[in-house]
Write an enzyme that holds these catalytic residues in place. Structure first.
Site, PDB file in Angstrom:
ATOM      1  N   ARG A   1       1.008  -1.089  -0.012  1.00 54.19           N
ATOM      2  CA  ARG A   1      -0.012   0.078  -0.030  1.00 54.19           C
ATOM      3  C   ARG A   1       0.833   1.347   0.171  1.00 54.19           C
ATOM      4  NH1 ARG A   1      -1.901   0.877   4.295  1.00 54.19           N
ATOM      5  NH2 ARG A   1      -1.275  -0.871   5.585  1.00 54.19           N
TER       6      ARG A   1
ATOM      7  N   TYR B   1      -1.790  -3.300  -7.212  1.00 52.71           N
ATOM      8  CA  TYR B   1      -1.331  -3.891  -6.024  1.00 52.71           C
ATOM      9  C   TYR B   1      -2.435  -4.084  -4.716  1.00 52.71           C
ATOM     10  CZ  TYR B   1       0.774  -6.159  -2.012  1.00 52.71           C
ATOM     11  OH  TYR B   1       0.800  -7.217  -1.052  1.00 52.71           O
TER      12      TYR B   1
ATOM     13  N   LYS C   1      -9.564  -1.940   1.617  1.00 53.18           N
ATOM     14  CA  LYS C   1      -9.307  -0.704   2.278  1.00 53.18           C
ATOM     15  C   LYS C   1     -10.133   0.646   1.729  1.00 53.18           C
ATOM     16  CE  LYS C   1      -6.299  -3.191   4.272  1.00 53.18           C
ATOM     17  NZ  LYS C   1      -6.641  -3.880   5.733  1.00 53.18           N
TER      18      LYS C   1
ATOM     19  N   HIS D   1     -10.797  -1.893  11.234  1.00 55.95           N
ATOM     20  CA  HIS D   1      -9.782  -2.740  10.792  1.00 55.95           C
ATOM     21  C   HIS D   1      -9.537  -4.198  11.759  1.00 55.95           C
ATOM     22  CE1 HIS D   1      -5.252  -2.954   9.425  1.00 55.95           C
ATOM     23  NE2 HIS D   1      -6.160  -3.792   8.795  1.00 55.95           N
TER      24      HIS D   1
ATOM     25  N   SER E   1      -1.648  -3.556  10.396  1.00 53.48           N
ATOM     26  CA  SER E   1      -1.310  -4.486   9.196  1.00 53.48           C
ATOM     27  C   SER E   1      -0.262  -5.265   9.520  1.00 53.48           C
ATOM     28  CB  SER E   1      -0.977  -3.670   8.177  1.00 53.48           C
ATOM     29  OG  SER E   1      -1.902  -2.787   7.862  1.00 53.48           O
TER      30      SER E   1
ATOM     31  N   CYS F   1       0.164  -7.539  11.756  1.00 48.76           N
ATOM     32  CA  CYS F   1       0.595  -8.095  13.238  1.00 48.76           C
ATOM     33  C   CYS F   1      -0.178  -9.190  13.629  1.00 48.76           C
ATOM     34  CB  CYS F   1       0.091  -6.721  14.074  1.00 48.76           C
ATOM     35  SG  CYS F   1       1.186  -5.231  13.735  1.00 48.76           S
TER      36      CYS F   1
ATOM     37  N   ASP G   1      -9.690  -9.415   8.885  1.00 45.11           N
ATOM     38  CA  ASP G   1      -9.244  -8.075   8.452  1.00 45.11           C
ATOM     39  C   ASP G   1     -10.283  -6.873   8.810  1.00 45.11           C
ATOM     40  OD1 ASP G   1      -6.952  -6.504   7.489  1.00 45.11           O
ATOM     41  OD2 ASP G   1      -8.085  -6.022   5.740  1.00 45.11           O
TER      42      ASP G   1
ATOM     43  N   ARG H   1       1.622 -12.263  -0.701  1.00 39.64           N
ATOM     44  CA  ARG H   1       0.366 -12.413  -0.275  1.00 39.64           C
ATOM     45  C   ARG H   1      -0.547 -13.629  -1.042  1.00 39.64           C
ATOM     46  NH1 ARG H   1      -2.014  -8.308   3.317  1.00 39.64           N
ATOM     47  NH2 ARG H   1      -0.446  -6.537   3.597  1.00 39.64           N
TER      48      ARG H   1
ATOM     49  N   ARG I   1       2.261  -3.803  17.931  1.00 39.67           N
ATOM     50  CA  ARG I   1       3.498  -4.582  18.117  1.00 39.67           C
ATOM     51  C   ARG I   1       4.392  -3.565  19.050  1.00 39.67           C
ATOM     52  NH1 ARG I   1       6.146  -8.202  14.405  1.00 39.67           N
ATOM     53  NH2 ARG I   1       4.329  -8.543  13.198  1.00 39.67           N
TER      54      ARG I   1
END
Ligand code: OXD
Ligand code: MN
Length: 580
Positions: free
Chosen positions: A70, A198, A207, A227, A249, A251, A276, A365, A396
């Protein structure tokens, strides 16, 4: 094929006049269409067939090497007033953005097919679901949309019945990073994406629609677009709880949503509703209910193996599209930590040499239909969604945040969510491992000013007496040598159990200034080899470090000026005072 919806028919016509494609293909979402597109891409070299004996129906796509994640710095929210987008978004005025995008789209589909992709985010018969149409010149996007959403005829029928849909125009353009933009026009329910093929930049249902546009719509209509993964936790006695969890994202949302209990936790079951995105609505009784608007997974591949996530590992043995993984000598997909084999070709298609770094791109992915997940819950198709008992936030963080704590009430929970910080990952272009504020894990995805978004979250307190309990977890604490203190993965179930016990009022807790923490012995450690002093440090709260954290949060909140809700300021001050 065309449509009886006049607005859609006209938009397709106007878009074709602007982009000048050679052909227009209205997608019906059938398997025959999917297979024909796969053949087309194989013929062009856009897809590579993997070993059809060991990985049946699996394909590899290699994206342009400059187009692998992204692009947050090229993503804009285009509202009439800059303050509507807030300091958390890049902003451009709608007039300027339209002018710029019109000139990029002008003639960009010459020689190409324009795919018209009607899709539904959420179960087709759910009142909570919303439809959209993506127009794209990419066959890769079209097949991914078939795996990720309820795409095709049935979605078009719902659009024709309801007359409402979000519009998303996408072209890969010439993949020039200097001519790449992802624009959102919330007031027009419109997305325009140019120059990237992508994932999150190009699969506009994900998203762009289900988070950025939907969060804006949700704020006007009284719901939340988040999210978050959604999972079902069932105890050996058959008690079920539904949990929604927001992590930035890459994590571990997919891993948590598909958790396999360790042997010592016999009888516990985890089923996946989503990995997600969650759309959360209050029902007539004030119960928060969640649906997953997606019907597929676009998951990070590296690190997936039978130990970390057997469900994900098994579900990608057939049918997925892989993007940017490496290949081994048997023409099978390969990635770091998959197995002990060696790759022969890296993600760019070059012969593998160790000195080139990772063989699979760190953000490579898989795209796969959710039903292939062995732990898939059929309730993911329930139009009424599932009742949420607990909301978890997490990030994180090497230091500071304990393994788990519970906010004392909803308002404090909003502060906990708004204060989430996490180390950046390869999911977006930019430096990796830098700690940044990522409120509610929505930093890249909230389609409007965070100040207004937090106010919206706070407003739920007035609307229901039975909101879910809010928690924060951190699976990523490290010692001085960089070793993770908590084993994570399946063992995270032990923490989920404490969380549902708290929700059911079955277990006490230790009150601290940052919230409620487990009492010693209340997290079941049976079968786990972890030293008591490690558990103690995982559950410790150091007031001095937390005071620094609170000051850092204050300075971050300061960016939002008058948009920052007074309740959130007061709540932060309350915690700071309690820290002494
Ligand atoms: C994703 C992301 O792809 O968050 O889900 O980047
Ligand atoms: Mn995500």
């Amino acid at each position: 094929m065309s449509t009886t919806n006049e607005a859609l028919r006209k938009w397709v016509q106007d878009t074709a006049a602007l982009t000048k494609p050679d052909r227009i293909h209205w997608c019906d979402g059938s398997d025959a269409e999917y297979n024909a597109l796969i053949q087309l891409m194989l013929g062009r070299g856009d897809l590579i067939e993997l070993n059809s004996r060991t990985y049946p129906n699996c394909y590899l796509h290699r994206s342009d090497p400059t187009d692998v994640a992204r692009v947050e710095h090229l993503t804009f929210v285009c509202t009439p007033e800059k303050a509507e987008a807030g300091p958390n978004n890049n902003w451009m005025s709608p007039d300027e953005a339209h002018q710029q995008m019109d000139s990029l789209f002008d003639g960009c589909m010459r020689g190409r097919t324009m795919y018209v992709i009607p899709y539904c985010m959420g179960p087709l018969d759910s009142p909570y679901a919303r439809c959209g149409v993506e127009i794209s010149d990419s066959a890769y996007v079209t097949v991914n949309m078939k795996l990720m959403t309820r795409m095709g005829k049935a979605a078009l029928q719902r659009i024709e019945r309801e007359g409402k849909f979000a519009r998303g125009l996408h072209s890969t353009g010439d993949l020039d990073p200097d001519r790449r933009f992802i624009m959102h026009f919330p007031q027009e329910l419109l997305i325009q994406s140019f120059g990237s093929g992508y994932g999150g930049n190009a699969l506009l249902g994900k998203k762009c629609h289900a988070l950025r546009l939907a969060s804006w719509q949700a704020s006007r209509e009284g719901w939340l677009a988040e999210h978050m993964l959604i999972l079902e936790l069932e105890s050996p006695a058959g008690e079920r709880h539904y949990i929604a969890a927001a992590f930035p994202s890459a994590c571990g949302k997919t891993n948590l949503a598909m958790l396999i209990p360790p042997e010592s936790q016999a009888g516990w079951k985890v089923r996946t509703l989503g990995d997600d995105i969650a759309w959360l609505h209050l029902d007539a009784n004030g119960q928060l209910r969640a649906i997953n608007p997606e019907s597929g997974y676009f998951g990070v591949v590296p690190g997936t193996n039978p130990k970390t996530n057997r469900n994900a590992f098994d579900m990608i043995q057939r049918d997925p599209i892989f993007t940017n993984v490496a290949v081994n000598a048997a023409n099978e997909p390969w990635w770091e930590d998959k197995d002990k084999q060696e790759p022969v070709t890296d993600w760019r298609g070059r012969p593998w040499v160790k000195t080139n770094g990772a063989a699979a791109h760190p953000n490579s992915r898989f795209t796969v239909a959710a039903r292939q997940n062995p732990s898939y819950s059929p309730l993911a198709d329930d139009p009424a969604g599932v009742p949420i008992s607990a909301i978890i936030f997490g990030g994180r963080r090497r230091e500071l945040a304990p393994l788990v704590y519970q906010a004392r009430d909803w308002r404090h929970g909003v502060l906990v969510g708004a204060s989430v910080a996490s180390e950046t990952t390869a999911a977006a272009i930019g430096a990796v491992g830098v700690t940044r504020r990522d409120p509610m894990a929505m930093k890249p995805f909230c389609g409007y000013n965070f100040g207004d978004y937090w106010r919206h979250w706070l407003s739920f307190e007035q609307r229901s007496q039975q909101l879910p309990k809010i928690f924060h977890v951190n699976w990523f604490r490290q010692d001085k040598n960089g070793k993770f203190l908590w084993p994570g993965f399946g063992d995270n179930l032990r923490v989920l159990r404490w969380i549902v016990d708290r929700c059911a009022g079955r277990v006490g807790a230790r009150e601290t200034p940052i919230g409620f923490l487990p009492n010693a012995g209340d997290i079941d450690l049976k079968g786990l080899d972890i030293a008591p002093e490690i558990m103690e440090s995982l559950l410790s709260v150091d007031p001095t470090s937390w005071q620094t954290e609170m000051r850092d949060i204050a300075s971050y909140f300061g960016e939002f000026g008058a948009a920052l809700p007074a309740e959130l300021v007061a709540e932060r001050q309350r915690v700071e005072r309690a820290l002494g």
